[in-house]
Motif scaffolding. Structure first.
Motif, PDB file in Angstrom:
ATOM      1  N   SER A  58       0.603  -1.135   0.048  1.00  0.00           N
ATOM      2  CA  SER A  58       0.053  -0.128   0.046  1.00  0.00           C
ATOM      3  C   SER A  58       0.905   1.268   0.000  1.00  0.00           C
ATOM      4  CB  SER A  58      -0.977   0.104   1.372  1.00  0.00           C
ATOM      5  OG  SER A  58      -0.196   0.043   2.208  1.00  0.00           O
ATOM      6  N   VAL A  59       1.908   1.229   0.579  1.00  0.00           N
ATOM      7  CA  VAL A  59       2.862   2.483   0.769  1.00  0.00           C
ATOM      8  C   VAL A  59       3.471   2.459  -0.681  1.00  0.00           C
ATOM      9  CG1 VAL A  59       5.119   3.402   1.626  1.00  0.00           C
ATOM     10  CG2 VAL A  59       3.311   2.302   3.170  1.00  0.00           C
ATOM     11  N   GLU A  61       2.246   1.685  -3.497  1.00  0.00           N
ATOM     12  CA  GLU A  61       1.208   2.260  -4.279  1.00  0.00           C
ATOM     13  C   GLU A  61       0.633   3.686  -3.905  1.00  0.00           C
ATOM     14  OE1 GLU A  61      -3.656   1.209  -5.553  1.00  0.00           O
ATOM     15  OE2 GLU A  61      -2.474   0.028  -4.015  1.00  0.00           O
ATOM     16  N   LYS A  62       0.785   4.277  -2.840  1.00  0.00           N
ATOM     17  CA  LYS A  62       0.717   5.506  -2.381  1.00  0.00           C
ATOM     18  C   LYS A  62       1.682   6.637  -2.882  1.00  0.00           C
ATOM     19  CE  LYS A  62      -2.154   4.833   1.676  1.00  0.00           C
ATOM     20  NZ  LYS A  62      -2.141   4.793   3.205  1.00  0.00           N
ATOM     21  N   GLU A  63       2.981   6.080  -2.859  1.00  0.00           N
ATOM     22  CA  GLU A  63       3.978   6.735  -3.409  1.00  0.00           C
ATOM     23  C   GLU A  63       4.353   6.663  -5.020  1.00  0.00           C
ATOM     24  OE1 GLU A  63       5.701   8.724  -1.607  1.00  0.00           O
ATOM     25  OE2 GLU A  63       4.337   8.367   0.145  1.00  0.00           O
ATOM     26  N   ASN A  64       3.307   6.103  -5.564  1.00  0.00           N
ATOM     27  CA  ASN A  64       3.258   5.891  -7.217  1.00  0.00           C
ATOM     28  C   ASN A  64       4.647   5.048  -7.501  1.00  0.00           C
ATOM     29  OD1 ASN A  64       1.120   6.842  -7.456  1.00  0.00           O
ATOM     30  ND2 ASN A  64       1.717   8.921  -7.522  1.00  0.00           N
TER      31      ASN A  64
END
Length: 69
Positions: A58-59, A61-64
């Motif tokens: 998830s991290v 993904e959040k940081e692209n």
């Protein structure tokens, strides 16, 4: 005899390290666009690790940060 073998091994290791560095730090040829580095993630097994892996993914993904493998 062992010192001769040690010298051969050290020589081989030095040349291997030089080849890996040459491969890793080579610039793309002029006129060719720089390629994006590919990222792979190795995940372990088990319930607790699986929960931790969800947080890691998830991290990312959040940081692209794209994961290729």
């Amino acid at each position: 005899m062992t010192t001769h073998k040690n010298k051969k091994v050290k020589t081989w290791l030095k040349s291997a390290v030089e080849r890996v560095r040459e491969f890793a730090y080579t610039e793309p040829p002029p006129g060719e666009p720089a390629k994006r580095l590919r990222i792979g993630v190795a995940l372990g097994g088990g319930f607790a690790r699986g929960i931790a892996h969800l947080g890691v993914l998830s991290v990312l993904e959040k940081e692209n940060i794209p994961v290729d493998f």
